[in-house]
Design a protein around this motif. Structure first.
Motif, PDB file in Angstrom:
ATOM      1  N   PRO A   1       0.807  -1.227   0.000  1.00  0.00           N
ATOM      2  CA  PRO A   1       0.000   0.000   0.000  1.00  0.00           C
ATOM      3  C   PRO A   1       0.839   1.276   0.000  1.00  0.00           C
ATOM      4  O   PRO A   1       0.473   2.269  -0.628  1.00  0.00           O
ATOM      5  CB  PRO A   1      -0.828  -0.096   1.286  1.00  0.00           C
ATOM      6  N   ILE A   2       1.988   1.235   0.662  1.00  0.00           N
ATOM      7  CA  ILE A   2       2.856   2.410   0.717  1.00  0.00           C
ATOM      8  C   ILE A   2       3.434   2.709  -0.659  1.00  0.00           C
ATOM      9  O   ILE A   2       3.429   3.854  -1.119  1.00  0.00           O
ATOM     10  CB  ILE A   2       3.983   2.196   1.752  1.00  0.00           C
ATOM     11  N   THR A   3       3.931   1.679  -1.349  1.00  0.00           N
ATOM     12  CA  THR A   3       4.503   1.904  -2.679  1.00  0.00           C
ATOM     13  C   THR A   3       3.439   2.334  -3.675  1.00  0.00           C
ATOM     14  O   THR A   3       3.695   3.180  -4.529  1.00  0.00           O
ATOM     15  CB  THR A   3       5.216   0.636  -3.189  1.00  0.00           C
ATOM     16  N   GLN A   4       2.228   1.791  -3.553  1.00  0.00           N
ATOM     17  CA  GLN A   4       1.145   2.218  -4.448  1.00  0.00           C
ATOM     18  C   GLN A   4       0.796   3.673  -4.213  1.00  0.00           C
ATOM     19  O   GLN A   4       0.555   4.425  -5.161  1.00  0.00           O
ATOM     20  CB  GLN A   4      -0.094   1.341  -4.248  1.00  0.00           C
ATOM     21  N   GLU A   5       0.786   4.105  -2.954  1.00  0.00           N
ATOM     22  CA  GLU A   5       0.490   5.505  -2.647  1.00  0.00           C
ATOM     23  C   GLU A   5       1.570   6.425  -3.211  1.00  0.00           C
ATOM     24  O   GLU A   5       1.271   7.494  -3.756  1.00  0.00           O
ATOM     25  CB  GLU A   5       0.376   5.690  -1.131  1.00  0.00           C
ATOM     26  N   MET A   6       2.824   6.000  -3.117  1.00  0.00           N
ATOM     27  CA  MET A   6       3.921   6.809  -3.666  1.00  0.00           C
ATOM     28  C   MET A   6       3.783   6.926  -5.180  1.00  0.00           C
ATOM     29  O   MET A   6       3.979   8.016  -5.747  1.00  0.00           O
ATOM     30  CB  MET A   6       5.269   6.196  -3.283  1.00  0.00           C
TER      31      MET A   6
ATOM     32  N   ASN B   1       1.024   6.667  -6.909  1.00  0.00           N
ATOM     33  CA  ASN B   1      -0.145   7.491  -7.202  1.00  0.00           C
ATOM     34  C   ASN B   1       0.159   8.974  -7.037  1.00  0.00           C
ATOM     35  O   ASN B   1      -0.274   9.800  -7.844  1.00  0.00           O
ATOM     36  CB  ASN B   1      -1.319   7.097  -6.300  1.00  0.00           C
ATOM     37  N   LYS B   2       0.915   9.331  -5.985  1.00  0.00           N
ATOM     38  CA  LYS B   2       1.281  10.736  -5.773  1.00  0.00           C
ATOM     39  C   LYS B   2       2.187  11.228  -6.894  1.00  0.00           C
ATOM     40  O   LYS B   2       2.045  12.352  -7.370  1.00  0.00           O
ATOM     41  CB  LYS B   2       1.968  10.912  -4.420  1.00  0.00           C
TER      42      LYS B   2
END
Length: 146
Positions: free
Chosen positions: A58-63, A65-66
């Motif tokens: 989830p952290i890498t996906q959020e990065m 996406n940003k």
């Protein structure tokens, strides 16, 4: 039972018992799922790496996406504020030359006037490039006749 059967059973027991003990140890001490504990190819370190990968996903996906949102906002702001310049068009032309046509088409699809702005600046660049080529050919022709 004959001696061959007894020997085979002892041999199977000697092979199977260490495997079962190590599997139960993985099952109890590493809290692995039942089927993964009995899989000889799944080690506790591989299982821990898999859990870590799942927790970081989830952290890498959020990065990502940003980063993508920043990229889209950058180009959208350029088109909305009519700040597209020659350097941007040259960058897009380089991307086209490399073969990233889908990326350039995606950028130009961000705003309704983006393609028109790009084409206007690109026409100016094409005119300048043709003038440069004409000047170079004229200079080459003069040097060849002289």
């Amino acid at each position: 039972m004959n001696y061959i059967t007894i020997g085979a059973l002892i041999l199977i027991t000697l092979i199977a018992l260490p495997y079962l003990f190590s599997s139960f140890k993985k099952l109890n001490s590493h809290h692995m799922p039942f089927l993964k504990a009995f899989n000889p190819m799944c080690s506790p370190t591989a299982y821990e790496a898999e859990l870590l990968k799942k927790s970081l996903s989830p952290i890498t996906q959020e990065m990502e996406n940003k980063e993508m949102a920043g990229f889209i906002n950058h180009w959208t702001a350029k088109f909305e504020n009519k700040q597209l310049n020659v350097a941007d068009v040259l960058l897009l032309n380089e991307q086209l030359a490399v073969g990233n046509t889908q990326q350039v088409n995606g950028i130009l699809a961000l705003h309704p006037d983006a393609l028109n702005m790009y084409n206007e600046i690109n026409k100016g660049l094409t005119a300048i490039e043709t003038e440069k080529i004409a000047a170079q050919t004229a200079a080459a022709a003069e040097s060849a006749t002289a």
